[in-house]
Motif scaffolding. Sequence first.
Motif, PDB file in Angstrom:
ATOM      1  N   GLY A 276       4.858   4.613   9.923  1.00 15.28           N
ATOM      2  CA  GLY A 276       5.687   3.812  10.814  1.00 15.28           C
ATOM      3  C   GLY A 276       6.104   4.532  12.082  1.00 15.28           C
ATOM      4  O   GLY A 276       6.379   3.904  13.109  1.00 15.28           O
ATOM      5  N   TYR A 277       6.147   5.856  12.038  1.00 12.64           N
ATOM      6  CA  TYR A 277       6.460   6.636  13.233  1.00 12.64           C
ATOM      7  C   TYR A 277       5.482   6.322  14.368  1.00 12.64           C
ATOM      8  O   TYR A 277       5.838   6.400  15.546  1.00 12.64           O
ATOM      9  CB  TYR A 277       6.367   8.128  12.929  1.00 12.64           C
ATOM     10  CG  TYR A 277       7.598   8.741  12.320  1.00 12.64           C
ATOM     11  CD1 TYR A 277       8.342   9.679  13.014  1.00 12.64           C
ATOM     12  CD2 TYR A 277       8.016   8.403  11.040  1.00 12.64           C
ATOM     13  CE1 TYR A 277       9.468  10.277  12.454  1.00 12.64           C
ATOM     14  CE2 TYR A 277       9.136   8.983  10.469  1.00 12.64           C
ATOM     15  CZ  TYR A 277       9.856   9.916  11.184  1.00 12.64           C
ATOM     16  OH  TYR A 277      10.972  10.488  10.626  1.00 12.64           O
ATOM     17  N   ALA A 278       4.234   6.024  14.009  1.00  9.77           N
ATOM     18  CA  ALA A 278       3.184   5.879  15.009  1.00  9.77           C
ATOM     19  C   ALA A 278       3.071   4.461  15.564  1.00  9.77           C
ATOM     20  O   ALA A 278       2.277   4.225  16.471  1.00  9.77           O
ATOM     21  CB  ALA A 278       1.832   6.282  14.397  1.00  9.77           C
ATOM     22  N   LEU A 280       3.872   1.387  17.773  1.00 13.02           N
ATOM     23  CA  LEU A 280       4.481   1.100  19.071  1.00 13.02           C
ATOM     24  C   LEU A 280       5.097   2.338  19.716  1.00 13.02           C
ATOM     25  O   LEU A 280       6.048   2.248  20.494  1.00 13.02           O
ATOM     26  CB  LEU A 280       5.548   0.003  18.933  1.00 13.02           C
ATOM     27  CG  LEU A 280       5.045  -1.360  18.429  1.00 13.02           C
ATOM     28  CD1 LEU A 280       6.191  -2.337  18.282  1.00 13.02           C
ATOM     29  CD2 LEU A 280       3.980  -1.912  19.370  1.00 13.02           C
ATOM     30  N   GLY A 281       4.534   3.512  19.386  1.00 10.76           N
ATOM     31  CA  GLY A 281       4.995   4.746  20.007  1.00 10.76           C
ATOM     32  C   GLY A 281       6.439   5.082  19.698  1.00 10.76           C
ATOM     33  O   GLY A 281       7.093   5.793  20.467  1.00 10.76           O
ATOM     34  N   ALA A 282       6.966   4.601  18.576  1.00 13.88           N
ATOM     35  CA  ALA A 282       8.386   4.796  18.273  1.00 13.88           C
ATOM     36  C   ALA A 282       8.729   6.273  18.090  1.00 13.88           C
ATOM     37  O   ALA A 282       9.754   6.756  18.539  1.00 13.88           O
ATOM     38  CB  ALA A 282       8.764   4.018  17.016  1.00 13.88           C
ATOM     39  N   ASN A 283       7.854   7.002  17.393  1.00 11.91           N
ATOM     40  CA  ASN A 283       8.055   8.425  17.117  1.00 11.91           C
ATOM     41  C   ASN A 283       9.386   8.673  16.406  1.00 11.91           C
ATOM     42  O   ASN A 283      10.038   9.697  16.612  1.00 11.91           O
ATOM     43  CB  ASN A 283       7.982   9.251  18.408  1.00 11.91           C
ATOM     44  CG  ASN A 283       7.682  10.723  18.103  1.00 11.91           C
ATOM     45  OD1 ASN A 283       7.100  11.044  17.072  1.00 11.91           O
ATOM     46  ND2 ASN A 283       8.091  11.608  18.984  1.00 11.91           N
ATOM     47  N   GLY A 289       7.807  -0.535  11.776  1.00  6.99           N
ATOM     48  CA  GLY A 289       6.673   0.370  11.626  1.00  6.99           C
ATOM     49  C   GLY A 289       6.314   0.609  10.170  1.00  6.99           C
ATOM     50  O   GLY A 289       5.133   0.696   9.812  1.00  6.99           O
ATOM     51  N   THR A 290       7.323   0.707   9.309  1.00  5.26           N
ATOM     52  CA  THR A 290       7.062   0.921   7.886  1.00  5.26           C
ATOM     53  C   THR A 290       6.300  -0.251   7.284  1.00  5.26           C
ATOM     54  O   THR A 290       5.353  -0.061   6.506  1.00  5.26           O
ATOM     55  CB  THR A 290       8.384   1.128   7.136  1.00  5.26           C
ATOM     56  OG1 THR A 290       9.024   2.313   7.624  1.00  5.26           O
ATOM     57  CG2 THR A 290       8.154   1.261   5.638  1.00  5.26           C
ATOM     58  N   VAL A 295       1.082  -2.556   5.375  1.00  6.63           N
ATOM     59  CA  VAL A 295       0.013  -3.554   5.550  1.00  6.63           C
ATOM     60  C   VAL A 295      -1.297  -2.872   5.912  1.00  6.63           C
ATOM     61  O   VAL A 295      -2.369  -3.257   5.425  1.00  6.63           O
ATOM     62  CB  VAL A 295       0.411  -4.581   6.634  1.00  6.63           C
ATOM     63  CG1 VAL A 295      -0.756  -5.502   6.966  1.00  6.63           C
ATOM     64  CG2 VAL A 295       1.607  -5.408   6.164  1.00  6.63           C
ATOM     65  N   PHE A 296      -1.225  -1.851   6.754  1.00  4.61           N
ATOM     66  CA  PHE A 296      -2.416  -1.105   7.145  1.00  4.61           C
ATOM     67  C   PHE A 296      -3.133  -0.548   5.917  1.00  4.61           C
ATOM     68  O   PHE A 296      -4.348  -0.704   5.746  1.00  4.61           O
ATOM     69  CB  PHE A 296      -2.018   0.029   8.090  1.00  4.61           C
ATOM     70  CG  PHE A 296      -3.161   0.883   8.563  1.00  4.61           C
ATOM     71  CD1 PHE A 296      -3.877   0.539   9.698  1.00  4.61           C
ATOM     72  CD2 PHE A 296      -3.519   2.044   7.892  1.00  4.61           C
ATOM     73  CE1 PHE A 296      -4.925   1.313  10.139  1.00  4.61           C
ATOM     74  CE2 PHE A 296      -4.569   2.833   8.318  1.00  4.61           C
ATOM     75  CZ  PHE A 296      -5.267   2.468   9.452  1.00  4.61           C
TER      76      PHE A 296
END
Length: 337
Positions: A276-278, A280-283, A289-290, A295-296
Amino acid sequence: MSSPARTPKGALSLRRLAIDYGLLILLVGLLVVFAVAQPAFLRVNNLFSILQAVAIVALLGVGVTVTMIAGGFDLSVGGLAAFVQMAAAYSLIVLDGSTGSTILLCLGIGMLVGLGNALLIVRLGIPDLLATLGMLFLLAGLQLIPTGGRSIARGMTLLDGSVADGAFTHAFLTLGRHRFWDILPVPVVVLAVVAAALWFVMDLTRFGRVFHAVGGNELAARLAGAPTRAYRVCAYVISSTVASIGGILMAARIGRGDVSAGNGLMLDAIAAALIGYAVLGANRPNILGTVVGAVFVGVLLNGLTMLNAPYYLQDFVKGAVLIGALTVTYGLAPKRA
């Protein structure tokens, strides 16, 4: 004296695109590849089956994410979900409990475990990884004691020689098996509601902003007047409660107490939270993101299964693709001095 070379604006735009949307682009790419290789992959029922398969992992990952936002980490979610599904089966089959009492029991267990984690970490000062790992082992062993290490099913002989003649109620099984309009599984709806609620709280409310402040710099948050210890306790209670919801859904889907049902849940949930960090560039840890990370992984495993990939290659391929996705995302990110 020559000036330092500058990166072209077009290259910067592509780099920013890769950082912000690299994982989403890769996810779309996987959907296209699997759809071309196996047209049945994009059928509505299969897509919702993927969501149903990842719903529990995503729920656990969302709980872990809340603790990460507050500067902690919860390794006990997988063991708790497995313990709760055994407790649900014991309540219904051995104790002949009702649907409502069983759900309340399971949620109560989740809250107690969250408070236990918080006591160890916040009150006693034990590092979060060590405390929650100890809780994981405690729960994994405790779930085996009432039945002598056996799964729970109707008609089983208990340790005292009596026979368990209770059964899962129809209402309870509905939580894991019913599909609205014969398409939308209940666990997916539960995931959507829980994730949306926590996303709203963590990203759009003052309560959530304090969570982020506590995770970013606890000392500064405390000096600003925030009750940081209370927020950290709340984070672990939320994580464990969400994990207990996952355990309830798992029990309702399986229809019995399976001693091996929780295998791999902890690793998959943490992987989803870290991926999830990766997104939308949330970092940083974030609820959306999680869910995307879970789902990924689900899309990848489902696609490989439909292509009849050998089971022993699935973990290798999953790891390789995930490492590749994260390498692209983080490798392109600006380096801090």
